[in-house]
Motif scaffolding. Structure first.
Motif, short mmCIF file in Angstrom:
data_model
loop_
_atom_site.label_atom_id
_atom_site.label_comp_id
_atom_site.label_asym_id
_atom_site.label_seq_id
_atom_site.Cartn_x
_atom_site.Cartn_y
_atom_site.Cartn_z
N ILE A 137 9.89 9.32 0.10
CA ILE A 137 9.37 7.98 -0.09
C ILE A 137 9.43 7.75 -1.74
O ILE A 137 9.19 6.35 -2.25
CB ILE A 137 7.79 7.84 0.49
N THR A 149 8.44 4.41 -5.63
CA THR A 149 8.37 4.43 -4.11
C THR A 149 8.55 3.16 -3.58
O THR A 149 8.59 1.90 -4.12
CB THR A 149 6.92 4.95 -3.72
N ALA A 151 6.65 2.21 -0.96
CA ALA A 151 5.39 2.14 -0.39
C ALA A 151 4.86 0.73 -0.56
O ALA A 151 4.93 0.02 -1.54
CB ALA A 151 4.29 3.25 -1.00
N HIS A 152 3.90 0.27 0.44
CA HIS A 152 3.37 -1.03 0.43
C HIS A 152 2.13 -1.23 -0.50
O HIS A 152 2.02 -2.40 -0.89
CB HIS A 152 2.75 -1.43 1.77
N THR A 168 6.17 7.95 6.59
CA THR A 168 5.41 7.29 7.23
C THR A 168 4.00 7.98 7.25
O THR A 168 2.92 7.14 7.07
CB THR A 168 5.88 7.59 8.90
N SER A 171 2.43 7.07 3.86
CA SER A 171 2.23 5.48 3.96
C SER A 171 0.70 5.26 4.31
O SER A 171 -0.34 4.48 3.88
CB SER A 171 3.08 4.66 4.49
N ILE A 174 -1.80 6.82 2.09
CA ILE A 174 -2.20 5.80 0.84
C ILE A 174 -3.30 4.96 1.08
O ILE A 174 -4.05 4.75 0.27
CB ILE A 174 -0.86 5.29 0.20
N ASP A 175 -3.22 4.12 2.17
CA ASP A 175 -4.22 3.46 2.86
C ASP A 175 -5.52 4.06 2.93
O ASP A 175 -6.70 3.53 2.55
CB ASP A 175 -3.85 2.76 4.22
#
Length: 916
Positions: A137, A149, A151-152, A168, A171, A174-175
């Motif tokens: 990532i 990254t 990442a969102h 996955t 991610s 992170i949230d």
């Protein structure tokens, strides 16, 4: 293990993104946008063969050869088939670190038929590039404004290092972390980890002052020897928490062949992580709860817990969870009970858990905590609160926070509910008081803290001495060599008994006969009841009953007391054998006297071998009436007596042994000695693949083996480097003629080590530790004697006293970096041995060892007035230079020529040496 060029990965001054475009779904474009939005302060460059002038405003060139500068880090987002060639071109252009974010390379194949990731690995090695990925990532380093990254969202800045394998899962973390206010010093995933692996990153994060704790998500451990060495070193100074996914065969991405005697691979990971000092948790939610306890809770001085709540229900739920997890409630002192009784209703139970009643005020919470703080039996308190109409939960939270700041207690909280208590939880977070969503979570997190400290203490415990005088290693090795020359992959029953007897494990006397007539004749000669076992080729292999199903066949009949019973039993055993093992060659019968052992408590002990993790020591219940697999526990060799006892204590049979044995302590020690000996056997004879003693019973002298099976395979070493016996050396001191042994240090040397330091003069202590020290704690000396032979070495010079004990006369040690580039030495000789030449002997032995190991340079620091050490260093060829900044004299000695440019650059301290 290597931290080579990792500084360029985590702190690059310039980055090139290969394959980035302005298409919304372009992987490289996502990475570039994240880099720009994180305000990366360095130079950016894009390579795209479509020859754009720029991408998102960043200069773009069509190929690697057109780069206007050589970047520190290359991020590769090009199609899989292009990556090997790109790696080669980047290496030729002077780039030393790359991230391959392209996925699917473990499945896409090159022209050779191998997965493309191996072509990438070969190109990277040939061109001197460190590679993260493929299929990573990327990395985030918030303190350096790096979000490289796809990442969102980014992560908060903090003190936690996260190393994962799945993008996955990363991610989701992170949230999760953002919602909890958890920040990171470094955040990345390994992907397929064909070069940079867990061990490299753990070594880097262990040295990073901004990282206080390390979180890991593990799917597999491809290099367990390197992994456990790095993690054991890091866990001594920083808590490490790990989640291992793929716990059952159905969820494993690439199931591995299981070792004989095991039905799941997950217990192996338990053993590996425990031995490395890692706290293993069962999921992501539990990971952050454990992080909350390890990073915010105070050190646990006692393991017992006090629970207080404004009601009975929450306290009972917490007690239930505590009991289920093996925890215990603290017993309140009479003084505390009396003082609490003055504050609480008369119907109070006068015990822990403490019910403060539904109308408990902020003042009552504070007063109760103050009373508990004066109780010598109390160290840890869980304060629970359920929303009430009578009191303001924010005021109670404030009272708990104020009391916690002034208290010696380890206080943590649980405010039950959701909407009405969110502000209180935020206040706890801001004040650094650990808080949890439910009583169960709070207790689980506390027990993680307790178990982590227990495990750390276990790894530092001083093992009791264990004599090896009755071991005949040469005789055992001769037996195995002869079997291998004969072409067999197993030992006969008689040969297996010889092996364990050569190592001092007691075995029931056994006679071997070819048929039932000889069995009858032997019975008349021996007299008394006998046990008869049928032996065939497959029965000479360990863990046979687990492979075929326990209870499905009969191989032994006991307590035979007349000729007819013996003949009938032999016929029955032959029928069972022909029914279940018709292809296995018949080898005869084994006969044992029934009364040679007391029986009763059956153990199954032995060694099995995993294709990845190597030898594993197993211990648990034996006997046809139990399910052996439910009690089988395992540990990694080498074992000492502390580790063997811990393995034994995890079994159900340990409880039975303590309760029903006539001599429990003798029998417990005897089982532990057997486990340590089995561990030593497979270290000394690496061709032994498996050993099973079934059953291990007890007589008046201790444990005794009834039956044993041993099979052979290709040589395999334990993943933890065992005590290097081959480095032992006997020498004679030239002046006194005293005979001493110079050998690697062992954990059992702690008492002699403490005595050695306590008998030194103040000046000798100051020269060694650069300060005066009057005493050395257990933890101080445990660090000195419990070493990882993969990355440390310490030699002791010991002499034998008249009573047979060993006295330490001198010691030398080195600490080697993860790249085996430099080692730092320290040496000290007993004051009474000054002038004996012992310092020269110790230093020369260490120099020879490090030189043979391939270490490039040995360094050290000496106080300027330590003239004897400076004289010794010059005699051995060290260069010396006074360091006015540190007020010490620096010493250095080249042991081997550096082979690579990065080694020369780092040793020279040049500009590019910053990139490590």
């Amino acid at each position: 293990m290597s931290t080579r060029y990792l500084e360029a990965l985590f702190n690059p001054a310039s980055i090139v993104v290969l394959g980035a475009s302005e298409r919304p779904d372009n992987l490289g474009g996502m990475v570039l946008r994240n880099l720009m939005s994180s305000d990366f302060p360095g130079r950016l460059l894009v390579i795209n063969r479509n020859n754009y002038a720029n991408v998102h405003g960043v200069l773009c060139v069509p190929k690697v050869s057109r780069m206007p500068f050589s970047p520190d880090l290359a991020i590769i987002c090009t199609p899989p088939e292009t990556v090997p060639k790109v790696i080669k071109q980047l290496g030729e252009a002077g780039v030393r670190t790359a991230m391959v974010m392209t996925g699917g390379m473990s499945r896409a194949h090159s022209k050779t038929g191998r997965p493309l990731m191996y072509a990438v690995r070969d190109a990277a090695r040939k061109n001197g590039i460190r590679v993260l990925g493929p299929n990573t990532i990327g990395i985030m380093v918030p303190s350096r404004s790096i979000n490289a990254t796809y990442a969102h969202m980014g992560v908060l800045e903090g003190k936690i290092g996260f190393v994962g394998q799945s993008g996955t899962i990363a991610s989701a973390i992170i949230d999760w972390a953002f919602a909890r206010g958890v920040g990171f010093s470094h955040f990345l995933t390994l992907g397929d980890s064909m070069d940079i692996d867990h061990d490299d990153l753990i070594d880097y994060l262990a040295q990073d002052s901004n990282t206080r704790a390390i979180l890991m998500h593990i799917e597999n451990i491809p290099n367990p020897r390197r992994f456990i060495s790095a993690v054991r070193a890091a866990s001594r100074t920083k808590p490490i928490i790990a989640v291992k996914s793929g716990r059952v065969p159905e969820s494993e991405w690439m199931p591995q062949q299981l070792p004989d005697g095991l039905t799941r691979s997950d217990p192996i990971y338990d053993a590996v992580l425990q031995r490395a000092g890692v706290l293993r948790v069962n999921g992501l939610d539990e990971m952050f709860d454990a992080l909350e306890s390890l990073s915010r809770m105070r050190r646990v001085r006692r393991d017992e817990l006090v629970i207080m709540a404004n009601g009975v229900g929450p306290g009972v739920m917490a007690v239930d969870r505590l009991s289920a997890l093996g925890g215990s409630l603290a017993k309140l002192s009479q003084s505390s009970i009396d003082k609490l009784a003055e504050l609480l209703p008369p119907y109070w139970t006068r015990k822990n858990p403490i019910d403060l009643n539904y109308d408990a005020s902020p003042e009552l919470y504070a007063q109760a905590l103050q009373i508990l703080a004066r109780d010598p039996n109390v160290s840890n308190v869980l304060a629970l609160y359920a929303p009430s109409l009578t009191e303001d939960n924010l005021q109670i939270a404030d009272a708990v926070i104020r009391t916690a700041k002034q208290s010696r207690l380890n206080i943590f909280t649980c405010w039950l509910g959701q909407s009405s208590v969110l502000d209180a939880r935020d206040d706890f977070y801001a004040a650094g008081v650990p808080t949890f969503f439910s009583p169960e979570k709070a207790v689980k997190a506390f027990m993680h803290h307790v178990n982590h400290q227990r495990n750390q203490r276990l790894l530092k415990e001083t093992p009791e001495s264990f004599t090896e005088l009755n071991m005949d290693r040469a005789a055992a090795q001769k037996v195995v060599s002869e079997v291998l020359r004969s072409g067999r992959n197993h030992l006969s029953n008689q040969e297996a008994r010889e092996i364990i007897s050569d190592y001092g494990i007691a075995a029931v006397e056994t006679w071997y006969v070819d048929d039932m007539d000889e069995a009858v004749e032997l019975f008349h000669r021996v007299g008394g009841p006998v046990n008869i076992t049928l032996i065939h080729e497959k029965s000479c292999h360990p863990f046979l009953e687990e492979k075929t199903g326990r209870g499905r066949y009969q191989s032994t009949i006991s307590r035979l007391n007349d000729e007819d019973a013996i003949r009938d039993s032999c016929q029955l055993l032959l029928r069972e054998y022909r029914r279940h093992f018709p292809q296995s060659g018949f080898l005869g019968f084994a006969v044992q006297s029934t009364h040679q052992h007391m029986g009763g408590i059956d153990f199954s002990v032995g060694v099995t071998r995993d294709p990845v993790f190597g030898p594993l020591v197993v211990c648990g219940a034996g006997g046809a009436s139990v399910n052996v697999m439910t009690d089988r526990q395992l540990a990694l060799p080498p074992l000492n007596m502390v580790l063997a006892r811990e393995l034994l204590q995890r079994t159900h049979m340990y409880k039975l042994l303590k309760e029903y044995s006539r001599k429990p302590e003798q029998d417990i020690r005897s089982v532990c000695e057997t486990l340590v000996t089995l561990s030593q056997i497979v270290i000394d004879i690496p061709e032994i693949k498996g050993i099973e003693i079934l059953p291990l019973l007890f007589n008046d002298k201790g444990a005794i083996a009834v039956d044993v099976a041993i099979d052979l395979g290709e040589p395999a070493r334990p993943i933890i480097n065992p005590y290097p016996r081959e480095l032992e050396e006997w020498v004679t001191l030239p002046r006194s003629g005293r005979r001493i042994i110079i050998r690697p240090v062992r954990a059992e040397d702690e008492p002699a080590h403490i005595e050695f330091h306590e008998r030194q003069s103040p000046d000798s202590i100051r020269y060694r530790f650069f300060q005066y020290r009057k005493q050395f704690t257990h933890n101080d000396v445990a660090q000195m004697v419990q070493i990882d032979y993969d990355r440390e070495m310490a030699f002791v010079a010991n002499a034998t006293r008249e009573d047979g004990s060993e006295e330490t006369l001198g010691t030398v040690r080195v600490w080697t970096d993860a790249d085996n580039l430099q080692c730092e030495f320290a040496v000290m000789v007993h004051d009474e041995c000054k002038g004996e030449g012992l310092g020269v002997l110790l230093m020369q032995k260490m120099i020879d060892y490090c030189r043979q190991r391939g270490t490039v340079e040995m360094i050290g620091n000496v106080l300027p007035d330590n003239q004897p050490m400076l004289k010794l260093a010059r005699k051995l060829g060290f260069h010396t230079k006074y360091n006015p900044e540190e007020e010490v004299t620096d010493l250095w000695l080249q042991l081997n020529d550096p082979e690579d440019d990065w080694q020369r650059q780092r040793l020279a301290g040049g500009a590019e040496s910053e990139l490590w």
